[in-house]
Design a protein around this motif. Structure first.
Motif, PDB file in Angstrom:
ATOM      1  N   THR A  83       0.808  -1.223   0.000  1.00 57.99           N
ATOM      2  CA  THR A  83       0.000   0.000   0.000  1.00 57.99           C
ATOM      3  C   THR A  83       0.843   1.276   0.000  1.00 57.99           C
ATOM      4  N   SER A 106      -5.509  -5.126  -1.223  1.00 57.27           N
ATOM      5  CA  SER A 106      -4.969  -4.678   0.065  1.00 57.27           C
ATOM      6  C   SER A 106      -5.159  -3.178   0.257  1.00 57.27           C
ATOM      7  N   ARG A 110      -6.785  -2.349   3.826  1.00 58.45           N
ATOM      8  CA  ARG A 110      -5.881  -1.963   4.910  1.00 58.45           C
ATOM      9  C   ARG A 110      -6.341  -0.751   5.739  1.00 58.45           C
ATOM     10  N   GLY A 171      -2.051  -8.499   6.205  1.00 58.56           N
ATOM     11  CA  GLY A 171      -3.295  -7.935   5.707  1.00 58.56           C
ATOM     12  C   GLY A 171      -3.501  -8.084   4.215  1.00 58.56           C
ATOM     13  N   THR A 172      -2.567  -8.737   3.504  1.00 56.43           N
ATOM     14  CA  THR A 172      -2.771  -8.999   2.088  1.00 56.43           C
ATOM     15  C   THR A 172      -3.795 -10.121   1.910  1.00 56.43           C
ATOM     16  N   LEU A 330      -4.022  -3.415  12.661  1.00 51.92           N
ATOM     17  CA  LEU A 330      -2.607  -3.100  12.534  1.00 51.92           C
ATOM     18  C   LEU A 330      -2.120  -2.261  13.700  1.00 51.92           C
TER      19      LEU A 330
END
Length: 332
Positions: A83, A106, A110, A171-172, A330
């Motif tokens: 990202t 993503s 994200r 997070g992908t 995150l």
């Protein structure tokens, strides 16, 4: 990349002139469009060089440059789960069509993993075209103890946390698929993220990580017997890996292809968007780009501008809901 002689009028420029001439209420804008592109176009790829998306988008850039009369320069800007590059385009690039980025899932997911989202995937970009997706799968080194997927799961069940796997970032899409697999099987694997699939494959070949679960950069190494594929994530088996089972065959209700496209910063002129869409669509449909996609078993997932924008808006809502359901964060 080919640079065309720009002294003679080019068909793409004539198209822009015609589009601008129709907008009689905005002659200044028409003159600006008539000059597009007036310098090289930068296409930001948010992964290291050498991965499947990088190779595919380099091909698109090379072919599109012939029609645009300006080079399309690839800039690799990996980081933050793919990202960092798109976010730099959204926040720093002028909306004149000369700076673009790969748009992938993503980027849509994200921000909802943060306590305070850092960007809006719909409002902060001008989405241009949907192109293709990835072949995902899991592969191990050829001399690995795991000859089958079932071998790997049995080991993971008996040795919680000992087996390591790598993806292209926290997070992908492929990371979340592996989290779903672990949840279903009641196993615990240790995630070791890398910036891109080519780095992940290198780590597995070097013995730093047990298994790569990522896009098909691993495929050539499977074909030359340096690696062994344990699963593919397509709806049907991949012809050149006909003995490798799909996740659905292995008992998971998962098909993962993660379609991607190309976008620019918010506020781009729609005449410029049309030019970029048309040249990239034409590049996507060439035998030259089809050969690249076939090399990596990347499916054609073409979407025109309006269809792609609708897909982005719908998918953002899906990603929001999934992040909440899995309680992904995150922020620690």
């Amino acid at each position: 990349m080919t640079v065309r002689d720009t002294t003679a009028p080019h068909p793409t420029r004539r198209l822009v002139l015609a589009t601008g001439a129709a907008a009689l209420a905005a002659p200044g804008l028409a003159r600006a469009q008539a000059r597009f592109p007036d310098r090289p176009i930068q296409l930001v790829v948010p992964w290291p060089a050498g991965g499947s998306a990088d190779v595919q988008l380099r091909s698109i850039g090379d072919i599109a440059a012939r029609a645009l009369g300006q080079p399309v320069v690839i800039q690799n800007r990996p980081g933050a789960g793919g990202t960092l590059g798109p976010l730099s385009v959204a926040q720093q690039a002028r909306p004149d069509g000369h700076t673009l980025t790969q748009m992938h899932l993503s980027v849509l997911r994200r921000p909802w993993m943060m306590r305070t989202p850092g960007w809006d995937p719909v409002a902060d970009f001008t989405h241009i075209i949907g192109m293709t997706g990835w072949l995902f799968g899991c592969a191990v080194k050829a001399d690995s103890r795991f000859r089958t997927w079932q071998d790997m799961i049995a080991f993971a069940r008996a040795n919680p946390g000992r087996l390591t796997f790598t993806t292209s970032g926290i997070g992908t899409t492929n990371h979340l698929a592996m989290e779903s697999i672990q949840e279903k099987d009641g196993v615990q694997l240790t995630h070791v993220p890398y910036r891109g699939s080519n780095e992940a494959v290198t780590a597995v070949l070097g013995g730093q990580v047990d298994m790569v679960c990522d896009s098909s950069t691993w495929a050539p190494f499977v074909e030359n017997n340096q690696m062994r594929a344990l699963s593919v994530w397509t709806a049907e088996r991949v012809p050149r890996f006909a003995t490798v089972p799909t996740l659905k065959e292995l008992g998971y209700d998962l098909v993962v292809t993660s379609p991607y496209g190309v976008s620019g910063p918010k506020g781009m002129d729609e005449g410029v968007v049309r030019v970029l869409h048309d040249v990239m669509r034409d590049a996507l449909m060439t035998p030259e780009n089809a050969e690249v996609r076939n090399r990596f078993d990347m499916p054609l997932v073409y979407q025109d501008t309006q269809t792609y924008r609708a897909f982005i808006a719908e998918r953002v809502e899906y990603e929001k809901a999934m992040v909440r359901r899995l309680n992904l964060s995150l922020d620690g």
